[in-house]
Design an enzyme around this catalytic site. Structure first.
Site, PDB file in Angstrom:
ATOM      1  N   ASN A   9      -5.463 -89.236  44.463  1.00 15.69           N
ATOM      2  CA  ASN A   9      -4.639 -88.610  45.270  1.00 15.69           C
ATOM      3  C   ASN A   9      -4.544 -89.013  46.728  1.00 15.69           C
ATOM      4  OD1 ASN A   9      -3.042 -86.811  46.730  1.00 15.69           O
ATOM      5  ND2 ASN A   9      -4.473 -85.110  46.657  1.00 15.69           N
ATOM      6  N   TRP A  10      -3.502 -89.830  46.772  1.00 14.49           N
ATOM      7  CA  TRP A  10      -3.100 -90.445  48.156  1.00 14.49           C
ATOM      8  C   TRP A  10      -2.832 -89.501  49.416  1.00 14.49           C
ATOM      9  CZ3 TRP A  10       0.168 -95.612  47.265  1.00 14.49           C
ATOM     10  CH2 TRP A  10      -0.635 -96.282  46.174  1.00 14.49           C
ATOM     11  N   HIS A  95      -2.699 -77.696  44.977  1.00 16.78           N
ATOM     12  CA  HIS A  95      -3.838 -78.247  45.782  1.00 16.78           C
ATOM     13  C   HIS A  95      -3.920 -77.106  46.853  1.00 16.78           C
ATOM     14  CE1 HIS A  95      -6.272 -81.075  48.308  1.00 16.78           C
ATOM     15  NE2 HIS A  95      -6.232 -81.842  47.185  1.00 16.78           N
ATOM     16  N   GLU A 169     -11.835 -78.277  42.676  1.00 21.00           N
ATOM     17  CA  GLU A 169     -12.242 -79.053  43.961  1.00 21.00           C
ATOM     18  C   GLU A 169     -12.415 -77.834  45.089  1.00 21.00           C
ATOM     19  OE1 GLU A 169      -9.489 -82.878  44.401  1.00 21.00           O
ATOM     20  OE2 GLU A 169      -8.363 -81.071  45.131  1.00 21.00           O
ATOM     21  N   GLY A 175     -12.759 -83.682  51.678  1.00 23.98           N
ATOM     22  CA  GLY A 175     -12.781 -84.607  52.927  1.00 23.98           C
ATOM     23  C   GLY A 175     -13.927 -84.517  53.916  1.00 23.98           C
ATOM     24  N   GLY A 237      -9.851 -88.302  46.592  1.00 23.61           N
ATOM     25  CA  GLY A 237      -8.891 -88.523  47.945  1.00 23.61           C
ATOM     26  C   GLY A 237      -9.100 -89.898  48.346  1.00 23.61           C
ATOM     27  N   GLY A 238     -10.015 -89.793  49.516  1.00 24.24           N
ATOM     28  CA  GLY A 238     -10.284 -90.813  50.400  1.00 24.24           C
ATOM     29  C   GLY A 238     -10.576 -92.134  49.765  1.00 24.24           C
TER      30      GLY A 238
HETATM   31  P1  13P Z   1     -11.496 -86.361  49.131  1.00 19.87           P
HETATM   32  O1  13P Z   1     -11.938 -87.120  47.923  1.00 19.87           O
HETATM   33  O2  13P Z   1     -11.103 -87.016  50.237  1.00 19.87           O
HETATM   34  O3  13P Z   1     -12.695 -85.449  49.591  1.00 19.87           O
HETATM   35  O4  13P Z   1     -10.154 -85.400  48.845  1.00 19.87           O
HETATM   36  C1  13P Z   1     -10.279 -84.768  47.496  1.00 19.87           C
HETATM   37  C2  13P Z   1      -9.128 -84.115  47.130  1.00 19.87           C
HETATM   38  O5  13P Z   1      -8.779 -83.269  47.904  1.00 19.87           O
HETATM   39  C3  13P Z   1      -8.539 -84.801  45.947  1.00 19.87           C
HETATM   40  O6  13P Z   1      -7.463 -84.041  45.589  1.00 19.87           O
END
Ligand code: 13P
Length: 257
Positions: A9-10, A95, A169, A175, A237-238
């Site tokens: 997920n960018w 999300h 999540e 994050g 995410g990251g």
């Molecule tokens: P991170 O991997 O940056 O913690 O983000 C997770 C996320 O929200 C994916 O949708």
């Protein structure tokens, strides 16, 4: 029997054409070569068509990050399932960053409409659920997450639910660099998420639906998550914005393979 999924997920990154193209061209070939796990890139809308085009001859799938539930209408700034259906295979829905009151305040009812609309248009929803820190500390995780799953899937048939992807999540893990432990994630995903699906739609649908973990997944901790029986992949995410996303996907495949 459930094919694992690793989805990147960018979020609101890499949304300019040149940066998106540069990144995707760099990882396209090695990412395409990984077997045994489905790979999905979810870029911002501005580059969705561009990314889809450069991935056309590959086995890498594309997903959108959200959508409206109506086909068309007076909804400024929104993107409809009809606009997406020929462009991508997946769509992230609900999300926590969109459910947040200070952002888009998406309700369970809206999430349910979006899940239904996605399925009706042949898109696979990646439905996101997860508790916040206060709920976690107050021991409300099971009730809250179970409620989110039930509300999001209300009115669907078992044949539809079995095709869905659900991402657990926990908000406190997104994050923050503080991922849930694989054992804790596995328990919530099995007992609460798959349990809620089983109760509502039967064990066959529950065993078929893929459930992902999301929240500070990285190249170092992916194997721990993938070694758990209830964890069918990750929503990243990251760590999906860096070239070593390829290594993360490789390790996920190797752990399952
Ligand atoms: P991170 O991997 O940056 O913690 O983000 C997770 C996320 O929200 C994916 O949708």
């Amino acid at each position: 029997m459930r094919t694992p999924v690793i989805a990147g997920n960018w979020k609101m990154y890499l949304g300019q054409t040149e940066e998106a193209l540069g990144f995707v061209r760099g990882i396209r070939q090695p990412l395409n070569e990984v077997d045994g796990v489905e790979r999905v890139l979810c870029p911002p809308f501005t580059v969705l068509a561009t990314v889809a085009e450069v991935l056309q001859a590959t086995r890498i799938e594309v997903g959108a990050q959200t959508m409206h539930w109506e086909d068309q209408g007076a909804h400024t700034g929104e993107v409809s399932p009809r606009m997406l259906q020929d462009l991508c295979k997946y769509v992230i829905i609900g999300h926590s960053e969109r459910r947040a009151a200070e952002a888009n305040a998406e309700t369970d009812a809206a999430v349910n409409k979006k899940v239904r609309a996605a399925l009706a248009h042949g898109l696979i929803p990646i439905l996101c659920v997860g508790e916040n820190l206060a709920q976690n500390e107050a021991g409300q995780t099971e009730d809250f997450v179970g409620g989110q799953v039930r509300a999001a899937l209300e009115g669907l048939g078992a044949d539809e639910v079995r095709t869905c992807v659900i991402a657990y999540e926990p908000i406190w893990a997104i994050g923050t660099g503080k991922a849930a432990t694989p054992a804790d994630a596995n328990r919530v995903m099995g007992v609460v998420v798959r349990g809620a699906v089983s109760q509502q739609f039967g064990e066959e649908a529950a065993q078929a639906a893929r459930i992902l973990y999301g929240g500070s997944v990285n190249v170092e901790n992916i194997a721990g998550f993938m070694s758990m029986p209830e964890i069918d992949g990750a929503l990243v995410g990251g760590a999906s914005l860096k070239p070593d996303f390829v290594e993360l996907v490789r390790r996920a495949a190797a752990t399952r393979g």
